[in-house]
Design a protein around this motif. Structure first.
Motif, mmCIF file in Angstrom:
data_model
loop_
_atom_site.group_PDB
_atom_site.id
_atom_site.type_symbol
_atom_site.label_atom_id
_atom_site.label_comp_id
_atom_site.label_asym_id
_atom_site.label_seq_id
_atom_site.Cartn_x
_atom_site.Cartn_y
_atom_site.Cartn_z
ATOM 1 N N ARG A 158 8.534 5.921 -11.787
ATOM 2 C CA ARG A 158 8.226 6.896 -12.843
ATOM 3 C C ARG A 158 7.561 6.226 -14.051
ATOM 4 N N LEU A 159 7.984 5.007 -14.377
ATOM 5 C CA LEU A 159 7.370 4.263 -15.487
ATOM 6 C C LEU A 159 5.906 3.937 -15.177
ATOM 7 N N LEU A 160 5.643 3.458 -13.962
ATOM 8 C CA LEU A 160 4.269 3.104 -13.588
ATOM 9 C C LEU A 160 3.368 4.333 -13.527
ATOM 10 N N VAL A 161 3.911 5.463 -13.092
ATOM 11 C CA VAL A 161 3.136 6.708 -13.086
ATOM 12 C C VAL A 161 2.861 7.136 -14.525
ATOM 13 N N HIS A 162 3.873 7.067 -15.380
ATOM 14 C CA HIS A 162 3.718 7.451 -16.783
ATOM 15 C C HIS A 162 2.653 6.604 -17.468
ATOM 16 N N ASP A 163 2.632 5.306 -17.173
ATOM 17 C CA ASP A 163 1.656 4.389 -17.777
ATOM 18 C C ASP A 163 0.309 4.414 -17.055
ATOM 19 N N LYS A 164 0.190 5.284 -16.059
ATOM 20 C CA LYS A 164 -1.037 5.443 -15.271
ATOM 21 C C LYS A 164 -1.459 4.156 -14.562
ATOM 22 N N VAL A 165 -0.471 3.372 -14.138
ATOM 23 C CA VAL A 165 -0.728 2.154 -13.369
ATOM 24 C C VAL A 165 -0.925 2.512 -11.902
ATOM 25 N N ILE A 166 -0.175 3.510 -11.421
ATOM 26 C CA ILE A 166 -0.308 3.984 -10.047
ATOM 27 C C ILE A 166 -0.494 5.499 -10.050
ATOM 28 N N GLN A 167 -1.074 6.012 -8.978
ATOM 29 C CA GLN A 167 -1.270 7.455 -8.822
ATOM 30 C C GLN A 167 0.060 8.109 -8.445
ATOM 31 N N PRO A 168 0.378 9.253 -9.028
ATOM 32 C CA PRO A 168 1.635 9.923 -8.661
ATOM 33 C C PRO A 168 1.569 10.559 -7.283
ATOM 34 N N ILE A 169 2.726 10.660 -6.670
ATOM 35 C CA ILE A 169 2.890 11.382 -5.413
ATOM 36 C C ILE A 169 3.129 12.840 -5.809
ATOM 37 N N PRO A 170 2.591 13.818 -5.073
ATOM 38 C CA PRO A 170 2.901 15.220 -5.396
ATOM 39 C C PRO A 170 4.423 15.415 -5.481
ATOM 40 N N GLU A 171 4.875 16.124 -6.508
ATOM 41 C CA GLU A 171 6.309 16.230 -6.799
ATOM 42 C C GLU A 171 7.138 16.748 -5.633
ATOM 43 N N ASP A 172 6.569 17.605 -4.804
ATOM 44 C CA ASP A 172 7.324 18.129 -3.658
ATOM 45 C C ASP A 172 7.461 17.100 -2.531
ATOM 46 N N GLN A 173 6.734 15.987 -2.626
ATOM 47 C CA GLN A 173 6.803 14.945 -1.597
ATOM 48 C C GLN A 173 7.530 13.686 -2.073
ATOM 49 N N VAL A 174 8.007 13.708 -3.324
ATOM 50 C CA VAL A 174 8.680 12.525 -3.864
ATOM 51 C C VAL A 174 10.046 12.361 -3.212
ATOM 52 N N SER A 175 10.260 11.175 -2.642
ATOM 53 C CA SER A 175 11.551 10.820 -2.070
ATOM 54 C C SER A 175 11.717 9.321 -2.241
ATOM 55 N N GLN A 176 12.876 8.826 -1.963
ATOM 56 C CA GLN A 176 13.124 7.386 -2.083
ATOM 57 C C GLN A 176 12.176 6.611 -1.169
ATOM 58 N N LEU A 177 11.947 7.133 0.025
ATOM 59 C CA LEU A 177 11.070 6.480 0.992
ATOM 60 C C LEU A 177 9.625 6.419 0.493
ATOM 61 N N THR A 178 9.119 7.531 -0.041
ATOM 62 C CA THR A 178 7.731 7.547 -0.514
ATOM 63 C C THR A 178 7.563 6.694 -1.775
ATOM 64 N N MET A 179 8.567 6.687 -2.650
ATOM 65 C CA MET A 179 8.490 5.846 -3.849
ATOM 66 C C MET A 179 8.481 4.372 -3.465
ATOM 67 N N ARG A 180 9.337 3.991 -2.517
ATOM 68 C CA ARG A 180 9.367 2.600 -2.045
ATOM 69 C C ARG A 180 8.018 2.199 -1.453
ATOM 70 N N HIS A 181 7.431 3.101 -0.660
ATOM 71 C CA HIS A 181 6.137 2.825 -0.041
ATOM 72 C C HIS A 181 5.062 2.634 -1.116
ATOM 73 N N LYS A 182 5.053 3.513 -2.108
ATOM 74 C CA LYS A 182 4.058 3.432 -3.187
ATOM 75 C C LYS A 182 4.219 2.123 -3.965
ATOM 76 N N LEU A 183 5.462 1.724 -4.243
ATOM 77 C CA LEU A 183 5.703 0.466 -4.947
ATOM 78 C C LEU A 183 5.311 -0.733 -4.090
ATOM 79 N N ALA A 184 5.514 -0.646 -2.779
ATOM 80 C CA ALA A 184 5.116 -1.734 -1.882
ATOM 81 C C ALA A 184 3.601 -1.911 -1.906
ATOM 82 N N ILE A 185 2.878 -0.807 -1.922
ATOM 83 C CA ILE A 185 1.412 -0.891 -2.007
ATOM 84 C C ILE A 185 1.007 -1.533 -3.327
ATOM 85 N N TRP A 186 1.641 -1.119 -4.414
ATOM 86 C CA TRP A 186 1.369 -1.705 -5.724
ATOM 87 C C TRP A 186 1.631 -3.205 -5.715
ATOM 88 N N ALA A 187 2.764 -3.614 -5.146
ATOM 89 C CA ALA A 187 3.130 -5.039 -5.102
ATOM 90 C C ALA A 187 2.150 -5.836 -4.261
#
Length: 78
Positions: free
Chosen positions: A45-74
């Motif tokens: 949520r911090l990285l999305v707020h700071d516009k570092v990463i693109q947000p996932i559509p809110e209806d698709q946000v889950s622990q699994l999708t957040m982990r995947h998005k952070l893994a791509i960022w890393a």
């Protein structure tokens, strides 16, 4: 969503980098008792707020999708 080859290690790297990022920015202090689940959600949520990463559509946000998005960022760090 295609799973990354070394996603587990990338998530660990993302959590470490995200904790450092948040504390350096002065917006959060993580405790040793904070779970990885809480850290993942806060960092995402911090990285999305700071516009570092693109947000996932809110209806698709889950622990699994957040982990995947952070893994791509890393994977793009360094």
């Amino acid at each position: 969503m295609k799973k990354l080859k070394n996603e587990k290690e990338l998530v660990k790297k993302a959590i470490a980098a995200g904790v450092k990022y948040g504390e350096k920015r002065g917006v959060v202090e993580f405790e040793a008792t904070d779970s990885a689940t809480e850290k993942v959600e806060y960092i995402y949520r911090l990285l999305v707020h700071d516009k570092v990463i693109q947000p996932i559509p809110e209806d698709q946000v889950s622990q699994l999708t957040m982990r995947h998005k952070l893994a791509i960022w890393a994977s793009r760090l360094d």
